[in-house]
Write a protein that holds these residues in place. Structure first.
Motif, PDB file in Angstrom:
ATOM      1  N   HIS A  73       0.857  -1.132  -0.040  1.00  0.00           N
ATOM      2  CA  HIS A  73       0.107  -0.150   0.083  1.00  0.00           C
ATOM      3  C   HIS A  73       0.866   1.556  -0.114  1.00  0.00           C
ATOM      4  O   HIS A  73       0.390   2.439  -0.479  1.00  0.00           O
ATOM      5  CB  HIS A  73      -0.871   0.004   1.090  1.00  0.00           C
TER       6      HIS A  73
ATOM      7  N   ARG B  18      -3.096  -1.916  -4.933  1.00  0.00           N
ATOM      8  CA  ARG B  18      -3.699  -2.142  -3.624  1.00  0.00           C
ATOM      9  C   ARG B  18      -4.714  -0.727  -3.670  1.00  0.00           C
ATOM     10  O   ARG B  18      -4.449   0.512  -4.240  1.00  0.00           O
ATOM     11  CB  ARG B  18      -2.827  -2.121  -2.584  1.00  0.00           C
ATOM     12  N   ASP B  19      -5.942  -0.976  -3.285  1.00  0.00           N
ATOM     13  CA  ASP B  19      -7.034  -0.080  -3.263  1.00  0.00           C
ATOM     14  C   ASP B  19      -7.367   0.656  -4.437  1.00  0.00           C
ATOM     15  O   ASP B  19      -7.772   1.749  -4.655  1.00  0.00           O
ATOM     16  CB  ASP B  19      -6.720   0.888  -2.184  1.00  0.00           C
TER      17      ASP B  19
ATOM     18  N   ASP C 248      -7.352  -4.130  -7.668  1.00  0.00           N
ATOM     19  CA  ASP C 248      -6.761  -4.868  -6.525  1.00  0.00           C
ATOM     20  C   ASP C 248      -7.316  -6.542  -6.503  1.00  0.00           C
ATOM     21  O   ASP C 248      -8.301  -6.635  -7.150  1.00  0.00           O
ATOM     22  CB  ASP C 248      -7.211  -4.328  -5.000  1.00  0.00           C
TER      23      ASP C 248
END
Length: 444
Positions: free
Chosen positions: A274, A281-282, A286
């Motif tokens: 992250h 990620r996010d 993801d």
């Protein structure tokens, strides 16, 4: 008195006729394949998905709606009847699946069945063993011979047969070996174009598809992001695309990453942590990323890299640290301590001497299914999150559970005798049920 007897007889005959008529009417109204629930049977909900596939379906006018095609309705009824014969799919049981096979009928030539005999890295040793390519259909690059013959992965009838075998085995997910568009392994052709057909037939049989990302040329953290984006954009909305709900409640795709150790943990961290600005990620892309565990030191590297879990792939007990079954309990403990998913890989045996004639030391005899059952038992002992099977159809390495038949000729093949061609599907089915029961017990 005679008149009374006559009236009684007429009454009895009338009642009998009435009972016959009622019975016939009820029989006509009852469905032919009404699913009675007997003792110990599992009732399976096999309702087809009928929701609209895209927004266009919501905008249809009444005059655009057509009556059901009787032929299609008959096909659907036949499929549902077929599905009722199978055990329910276990979506925690995954099988590695290969679509790299070809034959002249569908591909203009044999692909992978003509696999070369690979030379040993030591030139002196290499001289002691045969080299050259196999010559199908009688001579193929495998120690066993498939019941479907040297088939093409593009053949719709083969895909149908495979899905039926997978459902016979109660396998819920196949992890398909994948290379980016226009790329392929050293002995094959591009395979991404087969994926749409595979998704469609898998959906018919209520099987899900995950992606097993191979170490394509030039793989790095940048093009991994690009390729994951491509997969999710192109296939992510298909109902057969496998997604898993995490403990945090997120519904995410799951990707196996073969030979993940070829990239260092710093590179992977740029994609999977992250903290990096280029992280996946996010984002809408993801996912759950599962690394290959080979050496013991890879445990820490996998954790540092930001992977979500690990798998062991190799069906040869003792070949690597990860594939050594006595290590699985401690590997699972490491995963539990570090919030990682553990997926041990089991297989029915291993023999690759048709393509690596010098590699006999890694052969693992099937022992009529005992090797496979021992592996499955060892996997369950570790209380895994999932179990992966190596493999459904990696014929070159002799790890397939797909049906095989005896074959006579100049080339000598192994077979599953004295057992049936479906023996390894049946063993899988048995342990899929055991695994399902154990998972329930672990959660209680």
């Amino acid at each position: 008195m005679a008149r009374f007897r006559l009236k009684s007889c007429i009454t009895l005959v009338s009642l009998a006729l009435l009972l016959v008529i009622i019975t016939l009417v009820l029989k006509a109204l009852a469905p032919e394949d009404f699913p009675f629930d007997g003792p110990g049977e599992v009732k399976i909900n096999l309702n087809r998905q009928t929701a609209p596939q895209n927004q266009k379906d919501f905008n249809k006018r009444p005059e655009d709606t057509k009556m059901s095609d009787p032929v299609e309705s008959a096909k659907d009824a036949e499929l549902e009847s077929t599905l009722r014969k199978f055990p329910p799919p276990n979506y925690y049981l995954h099988a590695f699946y290969y679509v790299w096979y070809g034959n002249p009928t569908f591909d203009g030539k044999y692909i992978h069945w003509d696999h070369p005999q690979l030379p040993h890295w030591d030139a002196k040793v290499a001289q002691e063993y045969p080299q050259g390519r196999h010559k199908p259909p009688d001579d193929i690059g495998a120690n066993y011979y498939p019941s479907l013959g040297p088939y093409s992965s593009r053949d719709p009838s083969v895909l149908e047969a495979h899905m039926q075998q997978l459902r016979t085995a109660a396998i819920g997910v196949i992890a398909v070996s994948w290379y980016p568009p226009s790329t392929n392994d050293d002995n094959g052709e591009p395979i991404d174009e087969i994926i749409p057909s595979l998704l469609e037939v898998a959906h018919k049989y209520h099987i899900k598809i995950a992606f097993h990302i191979e170490p394509y040329k030039g793989r790095d953290e940048v093009n991994m992001f690009t390729n994951v984006k491509y997969i999710i954009d192109k296939y992510g909305e298909h109902p057969a695309f496998f997604k898993y709900r995490t403990n945090a409640g997120k519904l995410l795709p799951l990707f196996y990453v073969y030979d993940s150790y070829l990239m260092n943990s710093e590179q992977w961290a740029k994609l999977l942590k992250h903290t990096d600005s280029s992280s996946i990620r996010d984002t809408p892309y993801d996912a759950i990323f599962i690394a290959l565990l080979v050496e013991e030191k890879h445990k820490r590297e996998i954790l540092t890299a930001g992977f979500d879990g690990l798998y062991t792939y190799f069906a040869t007990n003792g070949f690597t640290y990860g594939s050594t079954q006595r290590n699985w309990v401690s590997i699972k403990a490491f995963c539990d301590d570090n919030d990682l998913i553990f997926i041990p890989s089991v297989g029915p045996g291993y023999i690759d001497t048709s393509v690596r004639p010098w590699n006999f030391k890694n052969t693992r005899n099937r022992i009529n299914g005992k090797y496979y059952e021992t592996s499955l038992s060892a996997a369950l002992e570790s209380r895994p999150d999932f179990i992966s099977i190596t493999s459904f159809n990696e014929w070159h390495e002799g790890t397939q559970i797909e049906t095989a038949v005896p074959k006579t000729g100049q080339t000598v093949y192994l077979d599953y005798l004295p057992n049936k061609p479906s023996i390894y599907l049946e063993i899988t089915r048995k342990w899929a049920a055991i695994f399902g029961g154990e998972r329930q017990r672990w959660q209680d």
